[in-house]
Design an enzyme around this catalytic site. Structure first.
Site, PDB file in Angstrom:
ATOM      1  N   GLU A  46       0.830  -1.199   0.000  1.00 36.08           N
ATOM      2  CA  GLU A  46       0.000   0.000   0.000  1.00 36.08           C
ATOM      3  C   GLU A  46       0.869   1.255   0.000  1.00 36.08           C
ATOM      4  O   GLU A  46       2.012   1.245   0.468  1.00 36.08           O
ATOM      5  CB  GLU A  46      -0.929  -0.020   1.223  1.00 36.08           C
ATOM      6  CG  GLU A  46      -1.885  -1.211   1.154  1.00 36.08           C
ATOM      7  CD  GLU A  46      -2.829  -1.346   2.341  1.00 36.08           C
ATOM      8  OE1 GLU A  46      -3.759  -2.140   2.248  1.00 36.08           O
ATOM      9  OE2 GLU A  46      -2.621  -0.670   3.366  1.00 36.08           O
ATOM     10  N   CYS A  96       3.646   8.400   1.511  1.00 33.19           N
ATOM     11  CA  CYS A  96       4.192   7.404   2.432  1.00 33.19           C
ATOM     12  C   CYS A  96       4.326   6.108   1.635  1.00 33.19           C
ATOM     13  O   CYS A  96       3.323   5.575   1.155  1.00 33.19           O
ATOM     14  CB  CYS A  96       3.225   7.259   3.600  1.00 33.19           C
ATOM     15  SG  CYS A  96       3.715   6.008   4.794  1.00 33.19           S
ATOM     16  N   CYS A 136       6.392  -7.436   6.788  1.00 37.61           N
ATOM     17  CA  CYS A 136       7.517  -6.969   7.599  1.00 37.61           C
ATOM     18  C   CYS A 136       7.880  -8.068   8.585  1.00 37.61           C
ATOM     19  O   CYS A 136       7.005  -8.761   9.106  1.00 37.61           O
ATOM     20  CB  CYS A 136       7.120  -5.702   8.365  1.00 37.61           C
ATOM     21  SG  CYS A 136       8.492  -4.962   9.282  1.00 37.61           S
ATOM     22  N   CYS A 186       6.473  -5.943  15.354  1.00 38.61           N
ATOM     23  CA  CYS A 186       6.063  -5.033  16.423  1.00 38.61           C
ATOM     24  C   CYS A 186       4.611  -5.368  16.765  1.00 38.61           C
ATOM     25  O   CYS A 186       3.765  -5.495  15.880  1.00 38.61           O
ATOM     26  CB  CYS A 186       6.211  -3.581  15.977  1.00 38.61           C
ATOM     27  SG  CYS A 186       7.917  -3.178  15.562  1.00 38.61           S
ATOM     28  N   CYS A 228       1.485  -3.228  15.367  1.00 36.89           N
ATOM     29  CA  CYS A 228       1.510  -2.794  13.974  1.00 36.89           C
ATOM     30  C   CYS A 228       0.884  -3.862  13.081  1.00 36.89           C
ATOM     31  O   CYS A 228       1.273  -5.034  13.135  1.00 36.89           O
ATOM     32  CB  CYS A 228       2.957  -2.546  13.556  1.00 36.89           C
ATOM     33  SG  CYS A 228       3.139  -2.169  11.800  1.00 36.89           S
ATOM     34  N   GLY A 251       6.813  -2.356   5.893  1.00 41.10           N
ATOM     35  CA  GLY A 251       8.190  -2.829   5.816  1.00 41.10           C
ATOM     36  C   GLY A 251       9.174  -2.011   6.613  1.00 41.10           C
ATOM     37  O   GLY A 251       8.860  -0.918   7.100  1.00 41.10           O
ATOM     38  N   LEU A 255      10.664   4.545  18.490  1.00 40.74           N
ATOM     39  CA  LEU A 255      11.159   4.126  19.802  1.00 40.74           C
ATOM     40  C   LEU A 255      10.059   3.450  20.636  1.00 40.74           C
ATOM     41  O   LEU A 255      10.192   2.307  21.024  1.00 40.74           O
ATOM     42  CB  LEU A 255      11.747   5.346  20.521  1.00 40.74           C
ATOM     43  CG  LEU A 255      12.656   5.045  21.708  1.00 40.74           C
ATOM     44  CD1 LEU A 255      13.901   4.303  21.283  1.00 40.74           C
ATOM     45  CD2 LEU A 255      13.035   6.336  22.442  1.00 40.74           C
ATOM     46  N   CYS A 313      -0.996   5.327  10.310  1.00 38.84           N
ATOM     47  CA  CYS A 313       0.248   4.688  10.748  1.00 38.84           C
ATOM     48  C   CYS A 313      -0.054   3.316  11.350  1.00 38.84           C
ATOM     49  O   CYS A 313      -0.901   3.181  12.225  1.00 38.84           O
ATOM     50  CB  CYS A 313       0.928   5.500  11.845  1.00 38.84           C
ATOM     51  SG  CYS A 313       1.366   7.149  11.334  1.00 38.84           S
TER      52      CYS A 313
HETATM   53  N1  SAH Z   1       9.425  -0.082   9.938  1.00 40.91           N
HETATM   54  C1  SAH Z   1       9.548   1.341   9.989  1.00 40.91           C
HETATM   55  C2  SAH Z   1       8.573   2.099   9.120  1.00 40.91           C
HETATM   56  C3  SAH Z   1       7.142   1.640   9.067  1.00 40.91           C
HETATM   57  S1  SAH Z   1       6.080   1.951  10.437  1.00 40.91           S
HETATM   58  C4  SAH Z   1       9.486   1.824  11.416  1.00 40.91           C
HETATM   59  O1  SAH Z   1       9.244   1.018  12.293  1.00 40.91           O
HETATM   60  O2  SAH Z   1       9.743   2.988  11.652  1.00 40.91           O
HETATM   61  C5  SAH Z   1       5.803   3.687  10.531  1.00 40.91           C
HETATM   62  C6  SAH Z   1       5.477   4.182  11.922  1.00 40.91           C
HETATM   63  O3  SAH Z   1       4.164   3.810  12.361  1.00 40.91           O
HETATM   64  C7  SAH Z   1       6.435   3.638  12.962  1.00 40.91           C
HETATM   65  O4  SAH Z   1       6.775   4.659  13.846  1.00 40.91           O
HETATM   66  C8  SAH Z   1       5.557   2.610  13.651  1.00 40.91           C
HETATM   67  O5  SAH Z   1       6.039   2.263  14.921  1.00 40.91           O
HETATM   68  C9  SAH Z   1       4.235   3.312  13.685  1.00 40.91           C
HETATM   69  N2  SAH Z   1       3.098   2.443  13.973  1.00 40.91           N
HETATM   70  C10 SAH Z   1       3.011   1.125  13.737  1.00 40.91           C
HETATM   71  N3  SAH Z   1       1.807   0.656  14.155  1.00 40.91           N
HETATM   72  C11 SAH Z   1       1.136   1.712  14.652  1.00 40.91           C
HETATM   73  C12 SAH Z   1      -0.166   1.871  15.195  1.00 40.91           C
HETATM   74  N4  SAH Z   1      -1.015   0.853  15.294  1.00 40.91           N
HETATM   75  N5  SAH Z   1      -0.534   3.105  15.602  1.00 40.91           N
HETATM   76  C13 SAH Z   1       0.303   4.150  15.470  1.00 40.91           C
HETATM   77  N6  SAH Z   1       1.535   4.063  14.946  1.00 40.91           N
HETATM   78  C14 SAH Z   1       1.946   2.847  14.539  1.00 40.91           C
END
Ligand code: SAH
Length: 348
Positions: A87, A100, A107, A111, A114, A155, A209, A327
């Site tokens: 996407e 974006c 990925c 996390c 996510c 990713g 972080l 996000c």
């Molecule tokens: N892998 C990279 C880029 C993709 S995620 C990274 O981790 O930075 C982009 C951002 O969205 C990251 O800061 C991630 O932690 C955040 N993110 C992921 N899941 C989320 C959620 N459910 N709500 C808000 N932010 C989220």
């Protein structure tokens, strides 16, 4: 045959062998500056246009397109070679237009909160597949000029370093985007951050972080077990010193998990020595994570607390929640990828 934006200029020249020398420049600039498909390059003789259209087929096939926020946010679902799905999200703001982009299908970082992490890894994207997402957004943004690219889609960019850096140099060198308007977001892949510090293009770096103590971060962001916070802070310092750019820290606000006063203090201890800016992202709902986002007043109080302790912080305005474009929500939901079962964060 490589996709249009995977071709090097020499490979394009080889494709156009027998044509006058200026033809290569014409097609190259058509692809990168005018962001045209070969069939739109009306300055080419019909025979050349036809044969280029047949050989340079796009890397992305549009499967679905949705809009939200009164037309200001557009999300695409693309099918790639091998039927992987990714996407892309285009966001139109008053002073800038940002896309974006995804750098991997799925990925591997897992996390917890996510949606992409919940679905697991499929494959790396090529440079051309990444650049073509930007090209599609540039076309859709017209008559406005696309100004910013954030590598924050599906990713982990630094787990696909070579292809991502290839895309960065193509966007900067050929498509007129300034390094200041390109942002790589990472979960904290330390060798990648160190390598980034040796590059000559000073792009922006954002580090996701979400927790500034190892026991909580180990849980939320499992790669922390390999690259713990102390090592990550050191790599960030190296990048800031080498690039001269301000570091951003991403912090998804999770109710009762990382939004307490003690969390703010730990975050400041990490951010202040790096003079980093903190972006607070209200947690977006995803199918595999049961904890909710912090209430808005908690998010504001957390921001105020960071500010009071001398760390700059802003609350990110969320776009595209209604179309799962916010996000962490990118998961190519129409694909066949199963999403992980619901999990609850352990109480601290
Ligand atoms: N892998 C990279 C880029 C993709 S995620 C990274 O981790 O930075 C982009 C951002 O969205 C990251 O800061 C991630 O932690 C955040 N993110 C992921 N899941 C989320 C959620 N459910 N709500 C808000 N932010 C989220």
């Amino acid at each position: 045959m490589p996709a249009p934006y995977d071709l090097t200029r020499d490979e394009l020249a080889a494709l156009l062998a027998g044509e006058p020398a200026y033809r290569v420049r014409q097609v190259w600039e058509g692809l990168h500056l005018r962001v045209q498909r070969p069939d739109e390059m009306t300055e080419l003789p019909t025979a050349v246009r036809t044969s280029l259209s047949a050989t340079l087929s796009p890397a992305l096939r549009e499967v679905a397109r949705r809009t939200a926020d009164r037309g200001e946010t557009t999300k695409w679902l693309w099918a790639l070679a091998g039927d992987a799905r990714v996407e892309t999200v285009l966001m139109r703001y008053r002073g800038r237009v940002t896309v974006c982009v995804s750098t991997q299908a799925g990925c591997a970082m897992a996390c917890q909160f996510c949606a992409t992490g919940q679905a697991g890894f499929q494959r790396h994207l090529t440079q051309g597949e990444i650049v073509e997402q930007v090209a599609a957004a540039m076309r859709a943004a017209r008559p406005r000029r696309l100004s910013n690219v954030v590598f924050m889609g599906m990713g982990e960019p630094l787990a696909n370093y070579d292809q991502v850096w290839g895309a960065v140099t193509r966007l900067h060198g050929e498509m007129g985007l300034s390094a200041r308007h390109l942002t790589l977001s990472t979960v904290g892949i330390v060798p990648g951050i160190r390598r980034l510090a040796t590059e000559s293009l000073p792009v922006n770096l954002a580090v996701s972080l979400h927790a500034a103590n190892d026991s909580l971060r180990d849980e939320l962001v499992p790669i922390n077990r390999r690259y713990p916070i102390g090592v990550l802070a050191e790599a960030c310092a190296t990048y800031v010193a080498a690039s001269g750019r301000r570091l951003s820290i991403e912090w998804a606000m999770i109710d009762g998990v990382n939004d307490r006063d003690a969390d703010a203090e730990e975050l400041v201890a990490f951010a202040r020595p790096l003079s980093a800016h903190v972006n607070l992202i209200p947690l977006n709902p995803t199918p595999g994570y049961a904890v909710v986002g912090s209430p808005p007043e908690r998010v504001r109080a957390f921001r105020d607390r960071l500010q009071a302790m001398g760390t700059n912080a802003t609350i990110r305005v969320t776009r595209g929640v209604a179309i799962d474009a916010a996000c962490g929500q990118l998961a190519a939901t129409t694909a066949k990828t199963p999403v992980g079962l619901a999990r609850t964060a352990r109480a601290r």
